[in-house]
Design a protein around this motif. Structure first.
Motif, short mmCIF file in Angstrom:
data_model
loop_
_atom_site.label_atom_id
_atom_site.label_comp_id
_atom_site.label_asym_id
_atom_site.label_seq_id
_atom_site.Cartn_x
_atom_site.Cartn_y
_atom_site.Cartn_z
N ASP A 11 -5.89 67.70 25.78
CA ASP A 11 -5.07 68.37 26.53
C ASP A 11 -4.29 67.60 27.45
N LEU A 12 -4.25 66.27 27.34
CA LEU A 12 -3.47 65.36 27.97
C LEU A 12 -4.01 65.30 29.63
N ALA A 13 -5.15 65.64 29.82
CA ALA A 13 -5.44 65.86 31.20
C ALA A 13 -5.41 64.53 31.81
N LEU A 14 -5.39 64.23 33.09
CA LEU A 14 -5.61 62.98 33.75
C LEU A 14 -6.80 62.56 33.75
N LEU A 15 -7.02 61.38 33.42
CA LEU A 15 -8.37 60.66 33.48
C LEU A 15 -8.75 60.03 34.64
N GLN A 16 -8.98 60.99 35.72
CA GLN A 16 -9.32 60.55 37.06
C GLN A 16 -10.32 61.35 37.53
N GLY A 17 -11.39 61.04 38.38
CA GLY A 17 -12.26 61.62 39.07
C GLY A 17 -13.36 62.00 38.06
N ASP A 18 -13.75 63.24 38.21
CA ASP A 18 -14.61 63.74 37.14
C ASP A 18 -14.29 63.78 35.69
N GLY A 39 -10.14 68.32 40.50
CA GLY A 39 -8.84 68.75 40.55
C GLY A 39 -8.05 68.83 39.50
N SER A 40 -8.53 67.89 38.58
CA SER A 40 -7.71 67.77 37.17
C SER A 40 -8.32 68.15 35.98
N LEU A 41 -9.37 68.69 36.18
CA LEU A 41 -10.09 69.47 35.06
C LEU A 41 -9.28 70.18 34.21
N CYS A 42 -9.43 70.29 32.86
CA CYS A 42 -8.83 71.27 32.05
C CYS A 42 -9.78 72.22 31.51
N GLY A 43 -9.37 73.10 30.73
CA GLY A 43 -9.93 74.33 30.23
C GLY A 43 -11.64 74.09 29.97
N VAL A 44 -11.70 73.15 29.11
CA VAL A 44 -13.02 72.68 28.57
C VAL A 44 -14.00 72.31 29.85
N GLY A 45 -13.06 71.63 30.65
CA GLY A 45 -13.93 71.02 31.82
C GLY A 45 -14.44 71.94 32.72
N CYS A 46 -13.29 72.78 33.04
CA CYS A 46 -14.15 74.02 33.91
C CYS A 46 -15.20 74.90 33.12
N ALA A 47 -14.93 75.12 31.82
CA ALA A 47 -16.21 75.95 31.05
C ALA A 47 -17.53 74.88 31.22
N TYR A 48 -17.47 73.43 31.11
CA TYR A 48 -18.61 72.65 31.02
C TYR A 48 -19.37 72.94 32.43
#
Length: 411
Positions: free
Chosen positions: A214-221, A175-184
């Motif tokens: 991007d200051l994404a929350l560093l939790q979960g994936d 749920g807390s993925l940023c843009g590059v996380g979605c791309a990956y």
């Protein structure tokens, strides 16, 4: 719990305060090898997006990756372009130029992009509010696939796929993925289907870079991906990043998320904020040589200019607060000036948040133009929702809980 923390009572207490109650949870939190990442297909619409991209690769259709100019957008664009090319895809890309276009999918640039022969538009770190852009692409027979992580609009654009972690149930590890996380995760599914998943591991350095920046929350994936990405970053295998670290006199073996935040990200952001970020894709994917060295030096020079501009805007903002103490006493700092460069006000807003421990919105309001604002927040205050409450006054807005942008008529 103390045993899982290696016998360190302070670490055990810190884990408990983060809601970690069992030894298995602690091990997964501390060691990425003990964490089980979520399947990419948990993300809504990711499967149809992967299927359409597979078709495009097989048919040799031209895939156009549309990115964004901040570090999250730069790394997202680079990752998708690189990953798709290695799968044999025909790929082009475009990153908007901040000074001319701001965030999002601007129609004039999209028209030019489509005229280059693009048959599938794949966005990253943008697009979830791009209704007009999707309509234009559809009118020309072009497929649109959106990957984004920003706040969902009341109605999603009618793209063939909208991959956004905010469509997941609350509390989902993705749920807390940023843009590059979605791309990956999209690339991960493509490589899984191709039986080449290990080939994608070198791209994890980009995921760590974009996620932390991007200051994404560093939790979960997110936490898992950053931990794995830091391992890749410490090998300094990517020539561009190795050159940047050398110029900054940072030993990659000791690299941490703080080096991303204060060394690598500011240099990359300087290009997106003060220049044209499109060359960053070839820089980050290129081999060592004079061209790479010139670009790395350009980033150094832009970063020095960025620091000067930030200092000037910060001092001006402080002067406004000192002249009107009601600003410092308000629950949200809202400051503006006609001469502030829009490319750095977000950075200064972050500095004000750290200093005053409250959300800050800085607005660049040049005469005769739409004023552009950048907002940064504190934990527990979803700044995009706060801004959305005044949507009827705005020309547009977007973002996520900790950062957002807006357009508004100047006062």
């Amino acid at each position: 719990m103390e045993a899982a923390a290696g016998g360190h009572p302070l670490l055990a207490e810190a884990l408990l305060r983060r809601g970690i109650r069992s030894a298995s949870q602690a091990q997964a939190f501390l060691n990425p090898e003990d964490y089980t990442p979520s399947p990419a297909v948990d993300l809504p619409d990711l499967s149809p997006a992967a299927e359409r991209l597979e078709q495009a690769i097989q048919r040799q259709e031209l895939i156009g990756v549309w990115g964004d100019f901040d570090v999250d957008g730069q790394t997202s664009t680079t990752l998708l372009v690189s990953a798709l090319r290695r799968l044999g895809a025909r790929v082009t890309y475009y990153i908007p130029v901040r000074e001319r276009e701001s965030h999002g999918v601007a129609l004039p640039s999209l028209k030019t992009f489509l005229e280059s022969g693009v048959q599938v538009v794949l966005t990253c770190d943008t697009g979830v509010t791009a209704h007009d852009a999707v309509a234009l692409a559809h009118a020309r027979g072009v497929t649109t696939l959106i990957t984004d992580h920003h706040t969902l609009p009341a109605e999603l654009p009618p793209a063939e796929a909208v991959v956004n972690p905010q469509r997941l149930p609350p509390g989902h590890p993705l749920g807390s993925l940023c843009g590059v996380g979605c791309a990956y995760k999209l690339a991960e599914e493509l490589y899984r289907r191709a039986g080449r998943l290990p080939d994608l591991q070198p791209e994890l350095d980009l995921v760590a870079l974009g996620t932390v920046a991007d200051l994404a929350l560093l939790q979960g994936d997110n936490r898992y991906l950053v931990q794995k990405g830091l391992q890749v970053l410490r090998t300094a295998a990517r020539p561009a990043l190795r050159q940047m670290l050398q110029l900054a006199e940072v030993n990659p073996l000791h690299l941490s998320e703080e080096h991303i935040s204060y060394v690598l990200a500011p240099r990359l952001n300087a290009l997106g904020r003060l220049g044209d970020a499109n060359p960053i894709v070839e820089f980050l994917t290129g081999a060592e040589g004079p061209r790479l060295e010139r670009t790395a030096m350009q980033l150094e020079q832009l970063n020095n200019r960025r620091k000067l501009l930030c200092d000037q805007v910060f001092q001006a903002a402080q002067s406004q607060i000192e002249r009107d103490r009601r600003l410092a006493e308000s629950s949200v700092l809202v400051l503006s000036h006609p001469a502030w460069p829009a490319g750095v006000i977000g950075i200064v807003a972050s500095r004000l948040v750290e200093l005053y421990n409250r959300p800050a919105i800085l607005i660049a309001a040049p005469p005769g133009e739409i004023a552009r604002g950048s907002a940064r927040s504190i934990a527990g205050v979803n700044i995009t929702q706060v801004i959305a409450a005044s949507r009827e006054l705005l020309h547009g807005y977007g973002g996520h809980p900790m950062a957002a942008g807006l357009g508004i008529d100047p006062a």
